[in-house]
Design a protein around this motif. Structure first.
Motif, PDB file in Angstrom:
ATOM      1  N   LYS A  29       0.850  -1.185   0.000  1.00  0.00           N
ATOM      2  CA  LYS A  29       0.000   0.000   0.000  1.00  0.00           C
ATOM      3  C   LYS A  29       0.886   1.235   0.000  1.00  0.00           C
ATOM      4  CE  LYS A  29      -3.652   2.079   2.851  1.00  0.00           C
ATOM      5  NZ  LYS A  29      -3.123   3.343   3.301  1.00  0.00           N
ATOM      6  N   PHE A  30       0.429   2.293  -0.680  1.00  0.00           N
ATOM      7  CA  PHE A  30       1.133   3.569  -0.624  1.00  0.00           C
ATOM      8  C   PHE A  30       0.969   4.175   0.766  1.00  0.00           C
ATOM      9  CE2 PHE A  30       0.436   4.705  -5.413  1.00  0.00           C
ATOM     10  CZ  PHE A  30       1.357   3.749  -5.774  1.00  0.00           C
ATOM     11  N   ASP A  32       0.212   7.334   3.218  1.00  0.00           N
ATOM     12  CA  ASP A  32      -0.786   8.393   3.057  1.00  0.00           C
ATOM     13  C   ASP A  32      -0.221   9.559   2.247  1.00  0.00           C
ATOM     14  OD1 ASP A  32      -2.609   6.902   4.534  1.00  0.00           O
ATOM     15  OD2 ASP A  32      -2.223   7.989   6.401  1.00  0.00           O
ATOM     16  N   GLN A  35      -0.094   8.564  -1.475  1.00  0.00           N
ATOM     17  CA  GLN A  35      -1.464   8.510  -1.994  1.00  0.00           C
ATOM     18  C   GLN A  35      -2.012   9.917  -2.211  1.00  0.00           C
ATOM     19  OE1 GLN A  35      -3.182   5.697  -2.931  1.00  0.00           O
ATOM     20  NE2 GLN A  35      -4.688   7.114  -3.755  1.00  0.00           N
ATOM     21  N   GLU A  39      -3.202  11.681  -5.775  1.00  0.00           N
ATOM     22  CA  GLU A  39      -4.500  12.331  -5.957  1.00  0.00           C
ATOM     23  C   GLU A  39      -4.345  13.791  -6.392  1.00  0.00           C
ATOM     24  OE1 GLU A  39      -6.584  11.538  -2.288  1.00  0.00           O
ATOM     25  OE2 GLU A  39      -6.470   9.364  -2.640  1.00  0.00           O
ATOM     26  N   ASP A  65       1.682   1.900  -9.006  1.00  0.00           N
ATOM     27  CA  ASP A  65       0.343   1.478  -8.598  1.00  0.00           C
ATOM     28  C   ASP A  65      -0.093   0.242  -9.378  1.00  0.00           C
ATOM     29  OD1 ASP A  65      -2.105   1.831  -7.087  1.00  0.00           O
ATOM     30  OD2 ASP A  65      -3.006   2.524  -8.965  1.00  0.00           O
TER      31      ASP A  65
END
Length: 79
Positions: A29-30, A32, A35, A39, A65
């Protein structure tokens, strides 16, 4: 084939990736922060205000990703 410049996905592996336990499985998982950066870049792309450097960064994060989506899918399938 179209040549595209991108930031190497491996540049984020150290410090921007974490393992998260989901249903007893360790999945990639990236963080925060990464991520949020993804975005932000996607939002800037939608408004057509990305710089060439940001375009290269977005390409690298997007490739990372895709890689982690594939790896996580294999981990889940083999469990």
């Amino acid at each position: 084939m179209i040549t595209q410049t991108m930031v190497q996905p491996s540049s984020w592996v150290e410090g921007s990736i974490q393992l998260q336990k989901v249903r007893g499985l360790n999945l990639f998982k990236f963080t925060d922060e990464l991520q949020a950066r993804l975005e932000t870049l996607i939002d800037r792309q939608k408004t057509d205000i990305l710089t060439p450097e940001e375009t290269a960064e977005l390409a690298g994060i997007t490739e990372l990703d895709r890689i982690f989506t594939l790896v996580n899918a294999r981990i889940i399938a083999e469990s």
